[in-house]
Enzyme design. Structure first.
Site, PDB file in Angstrom:
ATOM      1  N   GLY A  11     -23.977  91.533   1.657  1.00 28.79           N
ATOM      2  CA  GLY A  11     -24.954  92.280   0.932  1.00 28.79           C
ATOM      3  C   GLY A  11     -26.246  91.902   1.361  1.00 28.79           C
ATOM      4  N   ARG A  72     -19.403  94.754   5.047  1.00 24.54           N
ATOM      5  CA  ARG A  72     -18.484  93.895   4.867  1.00 24.54           C
ATOM      6  C   ARG A  72     -17.419  94.303   5.659  1.00 24.54           C
ATOM      7  NH1 ARG A  72     -20.780  91.055   0.371  1.00 24.54           N
ATOM      8  NH2 ARG A  72     -21.639  92.406  -1.287  1.00 24.54           N
ATOM      9  N   ASP A 103     -21.833  83.387   2.646  1.00 22.79           N
ATOM     10  CA  ASP A 103     -20.733  82.466   3.086  1.00 22.79           C
ATOM     11  C   ASP A 103     -19.439  83.088   3.884  1.00 22.79           C
ATOM     12  OD1 ASP A 103     -19.885  79.826   2.826  1.00 22.79           O
ATOM     13  OD2 ASP A 103     -18.012  80.590   1.533  1.00 22.79           O
ATOM     14  N   THR A 127     -28.506  85.668   0.784  1.00 25.24           N
ATOM     15  CA  THR A 127     -27.875  86.295  -0.179  1.00 25.24           C
ATOM     16  C   THR A 127     -28.622  85.938  -1.471  1.00 25.24           C
ATOM     17  OG1 THR A 127     -26.047  86.111  -1.534  1.00 25.24           O
ATOM     18  CG2 THR A 127     -26.282  84.219  -0.256  1.00 25.24           C
ATOM     19  N   ASP A 129     -27.320  85.733  -4.074  1.00 24.77           N
ATOM     20  CA  ASP A 129     -26.675  84.750  -4.981  1.00 24.77           C
ATOM     21  C   ASP A 129     -26.994  83.243  -4.855  1.00 24.77           C
ATOM     22  OD1 ASP A 129     -25.301  86.922  -5.425  1.00 24.77           O
ATOM     23  OD2 ASP A 129     -23.601  86.509  -4.148  1.00 24.77           O
ATOM     24  N   ASP A 131     -26.065  80.702  -3.410  1.00 25.28           N
ATOM     25  CA  ASP A 131     -24.848  80.021  -3.528  1.00 25.28           C
ATOM     26  C   ASP A 131     -24.365  79.529  -2.242  1.00 25.28           C
ATOM     27  OD1 ASP A 131     -23.874  82.525  -2.154  1.00 25.28           O
ATOM     28  OD2 ASP A 131     -22.341  82.784  -3.539  1.00 25.28           O
ATOM     29  N   ARG A 173     -22.181  86.874  -8.189  1.00 29.61           N
ATOM     30  CA  ARG A 173     -20.765  86.535  -7.829  1.00 29.61           C
ATOM     31  C   ARG A 173     -20.425  85.406  -8.677  1.00 29.61           C
ATOM     32  NH1 ARG A 173     -18.318  89.078  -3.635  1.00 29.61           N
ATOM     33  NH2 ARG A 173     -19.960  89.704  -2.732  1.00 29.61           N
TER      34      ARG A 173
HETATM   35  O1  F6P Z   1     -23.372  88.841  -2.820  1.00 29.13           O
HETATM   36  C1  F6P Z   1     -24.287  89.722  -3.161  1.00 29.13           C
HETATM   37  C2  F6P Z   1     -23.915  90.564  -4.152  1.00 29.13           C
HETATM   38  O2  F6P Z   1     -25.015  91.407  -4.557  1.00 29.13           O
HETATM   39  C3  F6P Z   1     -23.348  89.900  -5.582  1.00 29.13           C
HETATM   40  O3  F6P Z   1     -24.450  89.281  -6.268  1.00 29.13           O
HETATM   41  C4  F6P Z   1     -22.394  90.923  -5.941  1.00 29.13           C
HETATM   42  O4  F6P Z   1     -21.437  90.581  -6.702  1.00 29.13           O
HETATM   43  C5  F6P Z   1     -21.955  91.628  -4.907  1.00 29.13           C
HETATM   44  O5  F6P Z   1     -22.849  91.457  -3.746  1.00 29.13           O
HETATM   45  C6  F6P Z   1     -22.083  93.170  -5.080  1.00 29.13           C
HETATM   46  O6  F6P Z   1     -21.698  93.745  -3.868  1.00 29.13           O
HETATM   47  P1  F6P Z   1     -21.300  95.045  -3.476  1.00 29.13           P
HETATM   48  O7  F6P Z   1     -22.612  95.479  -3.058  1.00 29.13           O
HETATM   49  O8  F6P Z   1     -20.081  95.265  -2.353  1.00 29.13           O
HETATM   50  O9  F6P Z   1     -20.851  96.050  -4.587  1.00 29.13           O
END
Ligand code: F6P
Length: 323
Positions: A11, A72, A103, A127, A129, A131, A173
């Site tokens: 992300g 990703r 991570d 990130t 998050d 985390d 997340r």
């Molecule tokens: O890890 C960052 C994040 O924004 C999380 O908070 C969320 O759950 C996820 O990515 C959303 O992923 P995507 O952008 O692939 O929908």
């Protein structure tokens, strides 16, 4: 002159562009030739690697997202594709690689470093998050918190004008950090995160009492990990007797003009990553703890579980009891 490359993975966060600017400028200052890898590990596999210069980073410091894009990569989990990635790095004579990500991206970097001993790798926690085990701060968190604060302040305006409960779902997340800090700093009446058990009965008694005393609206912040925003909204209507709306802030939280703090942190993270690589730290994560930067081994970060600071959790535990 040695070559150094950078990529963004997972992300995106606001502050990545500031990091790219610092990367190019500090690489030159240290006698290195900077390279960009477009589209994260996917781009590394597909050889989207190009030399970067000042013109690539002019005017980007104030922009959210990342100029070199992120992804990703499922393919990167397979050794065949990681071999391709290493061959591409070698083809461009890259001695060092800096990875901005979370991570999952660090686990990918660890595998790559095990499979290619000649290249030095450095990871920068990035990130919203927040985390990542081992660091108190991840790039982009402050901007995300400010975007959330702005959104909740706006929602409060309409909630209070219309006598409604708003259940606001916040990203993160599996981690409740963003939701907890947002709830505390925007004066929300309810906060639900995975790290703190909650008791709807105690909220009910409290909120019913407040309604009797004249309260006309509620703000509830729930972490996306709870997966219960709809249920909590129905609970407000049924148990508290107030009209309710669900508001999922979604990807708005990942964008926006980076705060001063994130721009500055981007500069520090990059500086420490490049200095660490030049000092011979081959597979490290740049961490920020108690006001200072340090390097930790990738295996001490990537496979550990992040825990919210106990004093912050203590503030959150007061929800549902005293508020
Ligand atoms: O890890 C960052 C994040 O924004 C999380 O908070 C969320 O759950 C996820 O990515 C959303 O992923 P995507 O952008 O692939 O929908």
């Amino acid at each position: 002159m040695k070559n150094i490359a950078i990529l963004c993975s997972g992300g995106d966060v606001s502050g990545m562009n500031a990091a790219l600017k610092r990367f190019v400028e500090y690489s030159f200052a240290k006698g290195l030739t900077p390279y960009f890898i477009d589209n994260g590990y996917e781009g590394l596999i597909d050889n989207k690697i190009y030399q970067a210069g000042y013109s690539d980073v002019s005017g980007i410091i104030s922009r959210g997202g990342t100029k070199i894009r992120s992804s990703r990569s499922k393919r990167f989990r397979e050794q065949t594709y990681r071999k391709k990635a290493i061959d591409n790095l070698k083809m461009h004579n890259i001695s060092y690689l800096v990875v901005l990500g979370g991570d999952g991206s660090f686990k990918g970097m660890q595998k790559l470093s095990e499979e290619s001993e000649e290249i030095g790798f450095s990871a920068i926690p990035s990130t919203i998050d927040n985390d990542i085990a081992g660091t108190d701060y991840c790039l982009g968190v402050d901007t995300a918190l400010n975007v959330i604060k702005y959104s909740i302040d706006s929602i409060r305006d309409t909630a209070s004008s219309f006598s409604r409960a708003f259940v606001i779902e916040v990203m993160g997340r599996d981690c409740g950090y963003l939701a907890l800090v947002s709830a505390l700093t925007s004066g929300a009446e309810m906060c639900l995160i995975p790290e703190i058990p909650y008791d709807l009965e105690s909220y009910k008694e409290n909120f019913q009492g407040q309604m009797k005393d004249g309260r006309g609206y509620f703000i509830a912040v729930v972490s996306e990990a709870m997966k219960n925003a709809g249920t909590i909204s129905q609970w407000f209507e049924k148990e508290i007797g107030i009209e309710s709306r669900v508001m999922s802030l979604g990807h708005i939280q990942r964008g926006g003009n980076p705060t001063v703090y994130d721009r500055l942190m981007a500069f520090h993270f990059i500086t420490h990553a490049i200095d660490g690589l030049l000092e011979g730290k081959k597979s490290a994560v740049v961490c920020y703890n108690t006001g200072g930067f340090n390097h930790k081994k990738i295996e001490d970060v990537a496979f550990k579980k992040y825990k919210i600071n106990p004093s912050l959790l203590k503030l959150g535990q007061e929800y549902g009891h005293t508020i």
